[in-house]
Scaffold this motif. Sequence first.
Motif, PDB file in Angstrom:
ATOM      1  N   ALA A  10      11.276  28.650  24.917  1.00 14.65           N
ATOM      2  CA  ALA A  10      10.890  29.909  24.363  1.00 14.65           C
ATOM      3  C   ALA A  10      12.057  30.354  23.362  1.00 14.65           C
ATOM      4  CB  ALA A  10      10.547  30.679  25.381  1.00 14.65           C
ATOM      5  N   GLU A  11      13.276  30.313  23.836  1.00 16.56           N
ATOM      6  CA  GLU A  11      14.356  30.821  23.048  1.00 16.56           C
ATOM      7  C   GLU A  11      14.378  30.043  21.749  1.00 16.56           C
ATOM      8  OE1 GLU A  11      17.854  30.138  25.362  1.00 16.56           O
ATOM      9  OE2 GLU A  11      17.326  31.677  27.058  1.00 16.56           O
ATOM     10  N   ARG A  12      14.080  28.819  21.636  1.00 20.06           N
ATOM     11  CA  ARG A  12      14.355  27.891  20.455  1.00 20.06           C
ATOM     12  C   ARG A  12      13.037  27.826  19.743  1.00 20.06           C
ATOM     13  NH1 ARG A  12      18.857  23.377  21.366  1.00 20.06           N
ATOM     14  NH2 ARG A  12      20.405  24.307  22.701  1.00 20.06           N
ATOM     15  N   GLY A  13      11.922  28.339  20.325  1.00 23.07           N
ATOM     16  CA  GLY A  13      10.722  28.142  19.496  1.00 23.07           C
ATOM     17  C   GLY A  13      10.211  26.939  19.222  1.00 23.07           C
ATOM     18  N   LEU A  14      10.340  25.830  20.443  1.00 26.85           N
ATOM     19  CA  LEU A  14      10.107  24.522  20.579  1.00 26.85           C
ATOM     20  C   LEU A  14       8.648  24.341  21.555  1.00 26.85           C
ATOM     21  CD1 LEU A  14      13.584  23.072  21.143  1.00 26.85           C
ATOM     22  CD2 LEU A  14      12.428  23.316  19.150  1.00 26.85           C
ATOM     23  N   THR A  15       8.036  23.720  21.118  1.00 28.83           N
ATOM     24  CA  THR A  15       6.845  22.996  21.919  1.00 28.83           C
ATOM     25  C   THR A  15       6.918  21.628  22.614  1.00 28.83           C
ATOM     26  OG1 THR A  15       5.767  21.932  20.103  1.00 28.83           O
ATOM     27  CG2 THR A  15       5.100  24.456  20.494  1.00 28.83           C
ATOM     28  N   ALA A  16       7.631  20.919  21.975  1.00 24.38           N
ATOM     29  CA  ALA A  16       8.077  19.611  22.812  1.00 24.38           C
ATOM     30  C   ALA A  16       8.959  19.653  23.977  1.00 24.38           C
ATOM     31  CB  ALA A  16       8.679  18.542  21.522  1.00 24.38           C
ATOM     32  N   ARG A  17       8.616  18.890  24.841  1.00 26.67           N
ATOM     33  CA  ARG A  17       9.329  19.020  26.187  1.00 26.67           C
ATOM     34  C   ARG A  17      10.623  18.270  25.883  1.00 26.67           C
ATOM     35  NH1 ARG A  17       6.463  20.676  30.784  1.00 26.67           N
ATOM     36  NH2 ARG A  17       4.283  21.300  30.423  1.00 26.67           N
ATOM     37  N   GLN A  18      11.722  18.593  26.800  1.00 27.65           N
ATOM     38  CA  GLN A  18      13.032  17.989  26.498  1.00 27.65           C
ATOM     39  C   GLN A  18      12.964  16.689  27.173  1.00 27.65           C
ATOM     40  OE1 GLN A  18      12.416  21.082  27.625  1.00 27.65           O
ATOM     41  NE2 GLN A  18      13.841  22.635  26.866  1.00 27.65           N
ATOM     42  N   SER A  19      13.882  15.775  26.723  1.00 30.32           N
ATOM     43  CA  SER A  19      14.109  14.447  27.066  1.00 30.32           C
ATOM     44  C   SER A  19      15.370  14.609  28.148  1.00 30.32           C
ATOM     45  CB  SER A  19      14.249  13.496  25.823  1.00 30.32           C
ATOM     46  OG  SER A  19      15.104  13.996  25.162  1.00 30.32           O
TER      47      SER A  19
ATOM     48  N   VAL B 260      18.856  11.691  23.009  1.00 34.69           N
ATOM     49  CA  VAL B 260      18.457  12.500  24.296  1.00 34.69           C
ATOM     50  C   VAL B 260      18.880  14.039  24.373  1.00 34.69           C
ATOM     51  CG1 VAL B 260      18.760  12.609  27.062  1.00 34.69           C
ATOM     52  CG2 VAL B 260      18.557  10.517  25.803  1.00 34.69           C
ATOM     53  N   ASP B 261      17.954  14.766  24.906  1.00 31.69           N
ATOM     54  CA  ASP B 261      18.410  16.481  24.789  1.00 31.69           C
ATOM     55  C   ASP B 261      19.240  16.773  26.016  1.00 31.69           C
ATOM     56  OD1 ASP B 261      16.519  17.016  22.621  1.00 31.69           O
ATOM     57  OD2 ASP B 261      14.960  16.915  24.076  1.00 31.69           O
ATOM     58  N   TRP B 262      19.046  16.026  27.052  1.00 33.45           N
ATOM     59  CA  TRP B 262      19.895  16.603  28.236  1.00 33.45           C
ATOM     60  C   TRP B 262      20.315  15.390  28.988  1.00 33.45           C
ATOM     61  CZ3 TRP B 262      21.116  21.658  30.132  1.00 33.45           C
ATOM     62  CH2 TRP B 262      20.502  22.766  29.610  1.00 33.45           C
ATOM     63  N   LEU B 263      21.645  15.409  29.620  1.00 31.86           N
ATOM     64  CA  LEU B 263      22.304  14.547  30.518  1.00 31.86           C
ATOM     65  C   LEU B 263      22.319  15.173  31.830  1.00 31.86           C
ATOM     66  CD1 LEU B 263      24.893  12.599  28.597  1.00 31.86           C
ATOM     67  CD2 LEU B 263      22.557  11.935  28.771  1.00 31.86           C
ATOM     68  N   ILE B 264      21.864  14.406  32.913  1.00 34.82           N
ATOM     69  CA  ILE B 264      21.969  15.218  34.133  1.00 34.82           C
ATOM     70  C   ILE B 264      22.946  14.310  35.238  1.00 34.82           C
ATOM     71  CG2 ILE B 264      20.649  15.701  36.118  1.00 34.82           C
ATOM     72  CD1 ILE B 264      18.289  15.784  34.646  1.00 34.82           C
TER      73      ILE B 264
END
Length: 757
Positions: A349-358, A416-420
Amino acid sequence: MAEVGRAGISDPGALLPRGFWAAVEVWLERPQVANKRLCGARLEARWSAALPCAEARGPGTSAGSEQKERGPVPGQGSPGGGTGPTLRSGPKQGMACCELEEAQGQCQQEEAQREAASAPLRDSGHPGLAEGDEGDFPAADLDSLWDDFSRSLACGNSEMLAFLTCPGAGSQSEAQRELDVVLRTVIPKTSPRCLLTAPRREIVVQDVLNGTVTFLPLEEDDEGKLKVKMSNVYQIQLSHSKEEWFISVLIFCPERWHSDGIVYPKPTWLGEELLAKLAKWSVENKKSDFKSTLSLISIMKYSKAYQELKEKYKEMVKVWPEVTDPEKFVYEDVAIAAYLLILWEEERAERGLTARQSFVDLGCGNGLLVHILNSEGHPGRGIDVRRRKIWDMYGPQTQLEEDAITPNDKTLFPDVDWLIGNHSDELTPWIPVIAARSSYNCRFFVLPCCFFDFIGKYSRRQSKKTQYREYLDFIKEVGFTCGFHVDEDCLRIPSTKRVCLIGKSRTYPPFREASVDEKRTQYIKSRQGCPVSPPGQELSPSPLRVAAGSAGHCDSHQALDARVGCVAGALAAEHGAGPQAKGPWLPGFHPREKAERVRNCAALPRGFIDQVVLQVANLLLGRKQLNTASSRNGSLKTWNGGESLSLAEVASELDTETLRRLKRECGGLQTLLRNSHQVFRVVNGRVHIRDWREETLWETKQPEAKQRVRSEACKTRLCWFFTHHPDGCALSADCCPFAHGPAELRPPRTTPRKKIP
């Protein structure tokens, strides 16, 4: 008005009255710690206001706030020159309150009391306390709400005015009463068994100088406007008499109190449970090193997501094939998944994105978190050094890989968007580094548990902090050095290690990647005592790094010490792709072995374990202590229960070779004796022979589910006492859960594996 509870408080540490206001702030911000049916609360606005004087106000006089301050975010101060408490913005001071100085006069005393009460209210404004899409309240509506309420007090509601101005611990005598007012939304837990799920708003009126806090529920009228509801009004009051402090809970109109069992419990709960909590918190001199839970996300969204996921994945508990506790691990991963889903939803919502993060989960363990995130629509995979049994149950849509991660140029994830890092052990300090070097847009989420440095175990360097707090600060330092703004939050999970660290954005623009990466490398080397470049002498970046420095990741390590190989190639800012230099980032790092060595005494030879158990039991039984007790069938039996010995006394009786062998195991002798649950009890460092007559009485009080599990394991092992104890088993064969001889043995029950949908 009725008093539903009153508690006297002993205050040897002179913590009152500031301790009272600290306790009030806990109930204000985190009501779920006392009322388990609540998810939390959101503070929407704070302002300074005044009540009308009972004898001075007339029907035509507006009694609204004289010094008002409206805003969706708590923690902003009153306008300059205002007489109300100044609520300054800045770092949160937790539950600590300002020290009260000795009053030189009445004016100074009043100011000190006001300062003591307002200190817990100072807050920089957590994002979870004022979400724009969940109830921002326009300032004009707040003005109207408070003015209407004040006007009703002045126009004849003298009983409510008297209730609000009820004298407590203070000595305010002015006609115009100055107040701190909070608009609060109370959020119930979402549950299939809970009919009330809608949040409830209320106004909280804090009279600092009089020591009273009044809670005024709000309701909508026929036109949709909020107004104060005259039922379910209650007050918490601090009073002082003859060097003794009292906390009281009062209800404005008991006959109009309507309990819903959730937001508004029964008056007896307020006068007993809540009052006891407030009294306890008021004299606790505890300063938390951590933020309140869920401070970075919407509590309401989290509560809804958690309940939905919990309902969706509850069957996992029944089919869990691992030896770990299914309830702990399933619900912990459900809670972490709910947190990440809301965090990522708000990020989109903050970044105005629709695609889900990888994402990539490094050190994914049982893989349940990956399974849930995949099932909820997020593309990603998990990597762990060792395959788990449960992996085969997830199905092909859950991507899990068995591989060892060694931080180097080959373990980057540019797309990749996020590392966990969820309890990622030795990889924990490396995850911010891998994220920073993967691409400029890569972010990280880590939940530290075990304490590891870049190589080996983490060594404490400060004695003034707990080891956990110090380690969290170390990981934050790593993230900051890697160029991240690092946020900290506290999760709601069944674990003592529940603080997560999040790197969502960078502290530098992309064209400074080369210089920042040099600092990363020097920092990593400095952790191992390696020499770094002298101050003022910059490391010379390679031509490749210089050429691509404004585009993203570039090689900056060719001029470093030979022990530190080249880290990465020139990576594009968006994807981090490009040629890479070869070599490890820090020689000496070793991932966990694929076959994890068991060191809980379970892998010791059975003959060795039996020998130690028999030796310790004979040692305890040699000091006879006859116990006469009745078994479940009512028969009396005198039985040698032996005497208790300390672990040190037991160890002194064992030979050197046995002690040397036990020392290699985690917990040593104590672990072996606790594993031998049938024979021993180890309590407070002392070893006792277990008397199963007491155990069976205790087990009958256990929940039905636990009794069912025990009944399924009944008679699957031989009774040690029947074979070895001089008096035999204290229980008869029909009452003992263990087999009295091989003839009674039955095979253990095996649960067939089920495929997880």
